[in-house]
Design a protein around this motif. Structure first.
Motif, PDB file in Angstrom:
ATOM      1  N   GLY A  41      -7.681   1.083   4.197  1.00 50.75           N
ATOM      2  CA  GLY A  41      -8.901   1.561   3.563  1.00 50.75           C
ATOM      3  C   GLY A  41      -8.725   2.771   2.658  1.00 50.75           C
ATOM      4  O   GLY A  41      -9.708   3.321   2.164  1.00 50.75           O
TER       5      GLY A  41
ATOM      6  N   ALA B 264      -7.762   4.611  -0.807  1.00 50.57           N
ATOM      7  CA  ALA B 264      -7.736   4.216  -2.212  1.00 50.57           C
ATOM      8  C   ALA B 264      -6.544   4.813  -2.945  1.00 50.57           C
ATOM      9  O   ALA B 264      -6.102   5.920  -2.645  1.00 50.57           O
ATOM     10  CB  ALA B 264      -9.022   4.667  -2.894  1.00 50.57           C
TER      11      ALA B 264
ATOM     12  N   CYS C 136       0.842  -1.191   0.000  1.00 49.14           N
ATOM     13  CA  CYS C 136       0.000   0.000   0.000  1.00 49.14           C
ATOM     14  C   CYS C 136       0.886   1.253   0.000  1.00 49.14           C
ATOM     15  O   CYS C 136       1.773   1.384   0.841  1.00 49.14           O
ATOM     16  CB  CYS C 136      -0.882  -0.016   1.233  1.00 49.14           C
TER      17      CYS C 136
ATOM     18  N   GLY D 202     -14.128  -0.547  -0.751  1.00 47.79           N
ATOM     19  CA  GLY D 202     -13.569   0.048   0.456  1.00 47.79           C
ATOM     20  C   GLY D 202     -14.383  -0.199   1.724  1.00 47.79           C
ATOM     21  O   GLY D 202     -13.972   0.216   2.802  1.00 47.79           O
TER      22      GLY D 202
ATOM     23  N   HIS E 110     -10.756  -4.028   4.593  1.00 53.57           N
ATOM     24  CA  HIS E 110     -11.539  -3.194   3.680  1.00 53.57           C
ATOM     25  C   HIS E 110     -11.634  -3.895   2.326  1.00 53.57           C
ATOM     26  O   HIS E 110     -10.647  -4.447   1.838  1.00 53.57           O
ATOM     27  CB  HIS E 110     -10.887  -1.820   3.498  1.00 53.57           C
TER      28      HIS E 110
ATOM     29  N   PHE F 105      -8.907  -0.069  -3.049  1.00 54.14           N
ATOM     30  CA  PHE F 105      -8.814   0.343  -1.655  1.00 54.14           C
ATOM     31  C   PHE F 105      -7.869  -0.598  -0.934  1.00 54.14           C
ATOM     32  O   PHE F 105      -7.920  -1.817  -1.145  1.00 54.14           O
ATOM     33  CB  PHE F 105     -10.201   0.299  -1.002  1.00 54.14           C
ATOM     34  N   CYS F 106      -7.031  -0.037  -0.084  1.00 57.02           N
ATOM     35  CA  CYS F 106      -6.128  -0.868   0.701  1.00 57.02           C
ATOM     36  C   CYS F 106      -6.958  -1.666   1.702  1.00 57.02           C
ATOM     37  O   CYS F 106      -7.754  -1.097   2.445  1.00 57.02           O
ATOM     38  CB  CYS F 106      -5.114   0.016   1.427  1.00 57.02           C
TER      39      CYS F 106
END
Ligand SMILES: [Zn+2]
Ligand SMILES: [Zn+2]
Length: 154
Positions: free
Chosen positions: A54, A56, A23, A149, A144, A49-50
Motif C-alpha cells: 500500500g 506509493a 515494489c 491505494g 491495495h 500504490f503497491c
C-alpha cells in the motif's frame, strides 16, 4: 554529440497483458495491466500504490532487477550503432577523405537473452478503479488499489 540517446526497449507481457513489477518499498513482485498507448481507460497518475504493502512510489520506480539488467544489456548494441553512425557523419563531406566504417566496432556489451514472462499470479480488480487490475501472488488476501491505494479483500 551531447544528444541524449533514447533506446526503446520492449519488455514482455504475460498472455493476459500484464507486466511484472517490483515494489521499491516491500520488494515483493506483482504485475499491473499494461494499457496500449493512448488507451482512454488508462489512469493518468504520477504515482502508483503497491497492491501488497500500500505504499506509493513514482511511476518509474517499479522495475524488477531482471528488467533493469535486461535494459542495460539491450542498450549496448544500440550505443555501438549510434557511435558508428556519428563517426560516419563526421567524416561525410570531408573532401579527400574516405571513412571506412569498422563493422566489428563494439563496446563489448553483451546482448542478453530475451526476458520471458510466465503466466503466474492471480488477477485482482479493485472496485474503485476496475480499469487498472493487478496480479498478485496466489496467497494474497488483501490488495491495495494501484491508483488510489484503498484496500479491498479478495
Ligand atoms: Zn510494496
Ligand atoms: Zn482505486
Amino acid at each position: 554529440m551531447n544528444d541524449e540517446i533514447r533506446i526503446p526497449v520492449s519488455l514482455p507481457l504475460d498472455s493476459d497483458g500484464f507486466l511484472r513489477r517490483e515494489c521499491p518499498t516491500c520488494e515483493r513482485e506483482f504485475k499491473w495491466f499494461s494499457h496500449e498507448e493512448g488507451d482512454a481507460d488508462a489512469e493518468v497518475v504520477d504515482q502508483y500504490f503497491c497492491p501488497l504493502c500500500g505504499v506509493a512510489s513514482s511511476t518509474d520506480s517499479w522495475w524488477t532487477p531482471a528488467q533493469l539488467e535486461y535494459m542495460n544489456g539491450v542498450s549496448g548494441p544500440a550505443i555501438d550503432q549510434y557511435m558508428q553512425d556519428s563517426i560516419e557523419d563526421m567524416f561525410k563531406g570531408v573532401k579527400g577523405m574516405k571513412f571506412k566504417s569498422n563493422k566489428s566496432f563494439t563496446f563489448g556489451i553483451e546482448t542478453p537473452d530475451a526476458l520471458v514472462e510466465p503466466d503466474d499470479m492471480m488477477i485482482a480488480e479493485s472496485p474503485c478503479h476496475p480499469h487498472e487490475p493487478v496480479k498478485v501472488p496466489d496467497e494474497t488476501t488483501k490488495v491495495h488499489c494501484l491508483v488510489c491505494g484503498s484496500a479491498f479483500a479478495i
